[in-house]
Design a protein around this motif. Sequence first.
Motif, PDB file in Angstrom:
ATOM      1  N   SER A 280       0.869  -1.166   0.000  1.00 25.70           N
ATOM      2  CA  SER A 280       0.000   0.000   0.000  1.00 25.70           C
ATOM      3  C   SER A 280       0.913   1.225   0.000  1.00 25.70           C
ATOM      4  N   HIS A 281       0.349   2.363  -0.281  1.00 24.54           N
ATOM      5  CA  HIS A 281       1.129   3.598  -0.220  1.00 24.54           C
ATOM      6  C   HIS A 281       1.536   3.904   1.224  1.00 24.54           C
TER       7      HIS A 281
ATOM      8  N   ARG B  92       5.414   2.972   5.867  1.00 25.35           N
ATOM      9  CA  ARG B  92       6.091   3.732   4.809  1.00 25.35           C
ATOM     10  C   ARG B  92       5.845   5.219   5.046  1.00 25.35           C
ATOM     11  N   THR B  93       6.626   6.058   4.402  1.00 30.58           N
ATOM     12  CA  THR B  93       6.563   7.498   4.663  1.00 30.58           C
ATOM     13  C   THR B  93       5.203   8.107   4.345  1.00 30.58           C
TER      14      THR B  93
ATOM     15  N   ALA C  27      -7.311   1.058   2.818  1.00 36.27           N
ATOM     16  CA  ALA C  27      -6.089   0.424   2.320  1.00 36.27           C
ATOM     17  C   ALA C  27      -5.788  -0.860   3.080  1.00 36.27           C
ATOM     18  N   MET C  28      -5.983  -0.852   4.394  1.00 41.26           N
ATOM     19  CA  MET C  28      -5.736  -2.044   5.209  1.00 41.26           C
ATOM     20  C   MET C  28      -6.717  -3.153   4.842  1.00 41.26           C
ATOM     21  N   THR C  29      -7.981  -2.813   4.676  1.00 46.20           N
ATOM     22  CA  THR C  29      -8.985  -3.805   4.287  1.00 46.20           C
ATOM     23  C   THR C  29      -8.637  -4.425   2.946  1.00 46.20           C
ATOM     24  N   LYS C  30      -8.262  -3.603   1.993  1.00 51.54           N
ATOM     25  CA  LYS C  30      -7.906  -4.089   0.659  1.00 51.54           C
ATOM     26  C   LYS C  30      -6.687  -5.011   0.721  1.00 51.54           C
TER      27      LYS C  30
END
Length: 114
Positions: free
Chosen positions: A22-23, A84-85, A98-101
């Motif tokens: 994820s980003h 990540r940053t 994002a976590m769910t995906k």
Amino acid sequence: MRDTIKKHSDFITDMDVPIARSHFFLVKIVPTRFANGARYGIMATKKTFKFAFQRNRAKRLIRDWARFCEKYMMPEYDYIFIARTGILDATRDDGRQAMTKALKYLKVTNGTKK
């Protein structure tokens, strides 16, 4: 609430473990070695985040998102979240999505479709 990983040796994984990107974070899963359920660990390094308040914020966000998405975690795996940053600019809802995906992706790639 899941138990957390605290020992450094538990964070070390093989190169061929399933990973979701994820980003905001990376997620690695490793088969758990304990009968009482899976655990999760959070990494926010000095190399990525220069200041302690940034590392603490990253860990706090991931902890919140992991609690929200715990129903998507498989009990036979330990989860390692690497911040990540981009996480410092994330909102609560963006992170939860994002976590769910990412967790759904890991569930599907390991043959458990739900």
